[in-house]
Design an enzyme around this catalytic site. Structure first.
Site, mmCIF file in Angstrom:
data_model
loop_
_atom_site.group_PDB
_atom_site.id
_atom_site.type_symbol
_atom_site.label_atom_id
_atom_site.label_comp_id
_atom_site.label_asym_id
_atom_site.label_seq_id
_atom_site.Cartn_x
_atom_site.Cartn_y
_atom_site.Cartn_z
ATOM 1 N N LYS A 57 9.461 -2.168 -17.872
ATOM 2 C CA LYS A 57 9.253 -1.839 -16.460
ATOM 3 C C LYS A 57 9.579 -0.359 -16.201
ATOM 4 O O LYS A 57 8.803 0.354 -15.560
ATOM 5 C CB LYS A 57 10.132 -2.756 -15.578
ATOM 6 C CG LYS A 57 10.161 -2.394 -14.119
ATOM 7 C CD LYS A 57 8.810 -2.494 -13.445
ATOM 8 C CE LYS A 57 8.773 -1.727 -12.160
ATOM 9 N NZ LYS A 57 7.499 -1.711 -11.489
ATOM 10 N N GLU A 60 8.372 -6.607 -11.545
ATOM 11 C CA GLU A 60 7.204 -6.603 -10.670
ATOM 12 C C GLU A 60 6.459 -5.271 -10.822
ATOM 13 O O GLU A 60 7.059 -4.221 -10.778
ATOM 14 C CB GLU A 60 7.649 -6.811 -9.207
ATOM 15 C CG GLU A 60 6.507 -6.956 -8.248
ATOM 16 C CD GLU A 60 5.452 -7.921 -8.771
ATOM 17 O OE1 GLU A 60 5.753 -9.105 -8.941
ATOM 18 O OE2 GLU A 60 4.303 -7.477 -9.028
ATOM 19 N N CYS A 112 10.483 4.357 -6.178
ATOM 20 C CA CYS A 112 10.735 3.943 -7.567
ATOM 21 C C CYS A 112 10.535 4.982 -8.663
ATOM 22 O O CYS A 112 11.330 5.033 -9.591
ATOM 23 C CB CYS A 112 9.921 2.699 -7.868
ATOM 24 S SG CYS A 112 10.518 1.293 -6.911
#
Ligand code: NAD
Ligand code: UGA
Length: 464
Positions: free
Chosen positions: A222, A162, A278
């Site tokens: 990612k 995502e 993150c």
């Protein structure tokens, strides 16, 4: 393959908004979001949508129109696994706090628990989608666990990272730059699984924005995307320090370099350092992976991005101390903004926490106000740093519900988050109620310096 129901394990900042958009865009599919955190699920089910566990512009209206129609929140993980054709895993993957890889590697225990539960409860073949951000080759471990689960059913594993950013999650989900699906495109079952997931997205995403890759490229992309974004922030933050000593203005430098289409204008805002759950976690993970493949130069290169980020946080806190005549002991310093960026109630790894901690160590009295982060969360954040007792933190740090009260009698105000409302405050009223000289430290370069200087403030702006 006809998909009738999907579920997502993990009702957090990714699982909740992502599945809400899936439900909204795929009205014929039943979407279930499950979590072990009963409190969180209760909040997702609260009739008053202003009480959802996540603040994200546009989210509450989507939840209002889909919840209990084709979007459901529940704690029944087993049932959700059994009913679903596609199972998304969107649990947290924090930096490991123990054992081998402590403070570097991603802790995959929650992902592993999900894999074991799927193996245990599955009552038909399933497609499993890694939505969590995972180290490259995690799918191998998930596959291994499932193959050894004694389940009679078969599992196809896909990676579908995502890329949403908090604060703009709904727009990012509705109009993604790309959707990445990693899978085994050499086998028939792999191709079918990829197509099934692709079909879901095709309900609202153009086909040319959906990229299919092998699973390892998808997992690694990612981590690399986050590392590149964070690298830009650290790069411009190093230049902010150089600007401050050369009388260049980092905003002008950002604009000048960003006009080069090869560089681009985004992610060039100097700041007090990037926060969020993150960037740091994913770069540490990248560094750990590089080291584990014995690539020390690669590891050291990316480690510098974090090193500069920590430096920028310390530098900002030290600037406050030095401008306040080298002591902040017993001085009231107001931090406006606790969230790691505007338009979210998320404060994970926010630079505010580290700047506050640094100033508290210098015996400052910290006041803070944030439009969306709760008092309970702010105290939990500062307690988690473990520098002082909980009682000391509650004595030295005060959380206000009103920004004007937070700024009253302050020696200095620091802008920590770029909330739009900070620009609109009555700065004359704030100035009148402050100790003099009244200092502003604009860590986001969002205030109008000329107006504030005219009022009488002494101003430091990052990169100016
Ligand atoms: P989060 O902590 O907000 O949510 C994770 C949820 O998973 C929690 O509510 C937790 O209770 C639940 N959970 C953990 N183990 C479980 C289990 N075994 N069964 C059921 N529920 C379980 O995390 P998040 O911010 O949503 O991030 C999830 C993943 O997505 C992470 O890997 C993160 O790196 C990645 N990611 C996050 C963002 C973001 O903006 N936050 C964006 C892109 C990717
Ligand atoms: C980031 C990425 O942008 C998403 O693509 C990714 O999906 C997500 O991480 C993730 O994997 O969790 P997010 O952390 O929500 O999203 O927010 P960003 O907009 O990337 O901001 C991160 C931090 O960098 C914030 O503290 C922000 O204030 C800071 N930042 C950002 C700057 O200091 N300057 C900038 O120019 C941009």
């Amino acid at each position: 393959m006809i998909v009738k129901q999907i579920c997502c394990i993990g009702a957090g900042y990714v699982g909740g908004p992502t599945m809400s958009v899936f439900a909204d865009k795929c009205p014929d599919i039943k979407v279930k979001v499950v979590d072990v955190n009963t409190n969180r699920i209760e909040q997702w089910n609260d009739e008053d949508v202003s009480k959802l566990p996540i603040y994200e512009p546009g989210l509450s209206s989507i939840v209002s129109r889909t919840r209990n129609k084709n979007l459901f929140f529940s704690t029944d993980v087993k049932k959700a696994i059994q009913e679903s054709d596609i199972i998304f895993i969107s649990v947290n993957t924090p930096t490991k706090q123990y054992g081998v890889g402590k403070d570097m590697a991603a802790d995959l225990k929650y992902v592993e628990i999900c894999a074991r539960e799927i193996g245990k409860y599955a009552n038909s073949d399933k497609i499993i989608v890694e939505k969590s951000t995972l180290p490259v080759r995690t799918a191998e471990a998930i596959k291994d666990i499932l193959e050894n689960s004694q389940s009679e059913f078969s599992f196809e594993i896909l990676s579908n990272p995502e890329f949403l950013a908090e604060g703009t999650a709904i727009d990012d989900l509705i109009s993604p730059d790309r959707v990445l699906i990693g899978g085994d495109y050499h086998t028939e079952s792999g191709k079918k699984a990829i197509q099934a997931l692709k079909n879901l997205y095709l309900n609202w995403v153009d086909e040319d924005k959906i990229m299919v890759s092998n699973i390892w490229s998808s997992e690694l992309s990612k981590l690399v995307a986050n590392a590149f974004l964070a690298q830009r922030v650290s790069s411009i933050n190093t230049i902010s320090e150089l600007c401050e000593v050369t009388e260049a203005d980092v905003k002008e430098v950002s604009k000048a370099i960003g006009m080069d289409s090869r560089i681009g204008s985004k992610f060039l805002n100097a700041s007090i350092g990037f926060g969020g759950s993150c960037f740091q976690k994913d770069i540490l993970n990248l560094v750990y992976i590089a080291n584990s493949y014995n690539l020390p130069e690669v590891a050291e290169y990316w480690n510098q991005v974090i090193h500069i980020n920590n430096h920028q946080r310390r530098r900002f806190a030290n600037k406050i101390i030095s401008r306040l005549y080298n002591t902040v002991s017993d001085k009231k310093i107001t931090l406006l903004g606790w969230a790691f960026k505007k338009d979210t109630n998320d404060s994970r790894e926010s630079s505010s926490i580290y700047v506050a901690d640094h100033l508290l160590n210098e015996q400052a009295l910290i006041s803070t106000f944030d439009p969306k982060v709760s008092e309970e969360q702010i105290y939990a954040d500062i307690d988690a740093v473990n520098s002082r007792t909980e009682i000391e933190n509650r004595t030295l740090l005060t959380v206000y519900k009103d920004p004007y009260e937070a700024c009253k009698d302050a020696h200095a105000i620091a802008i920590m988050t770029e909330w739009e409302e900070f620009k609109l405050y009555d700065w004359q009223r704030i100035y009148d109620a402050m100790s003099k000289p009244a200092f502003i430290f604009d860590g986001r370069a969002i205030l109008n310096n000329e107006d504030l200087i005219r009022i009488g403030f002494k101003i430091y702006t990052i990169g100016k």
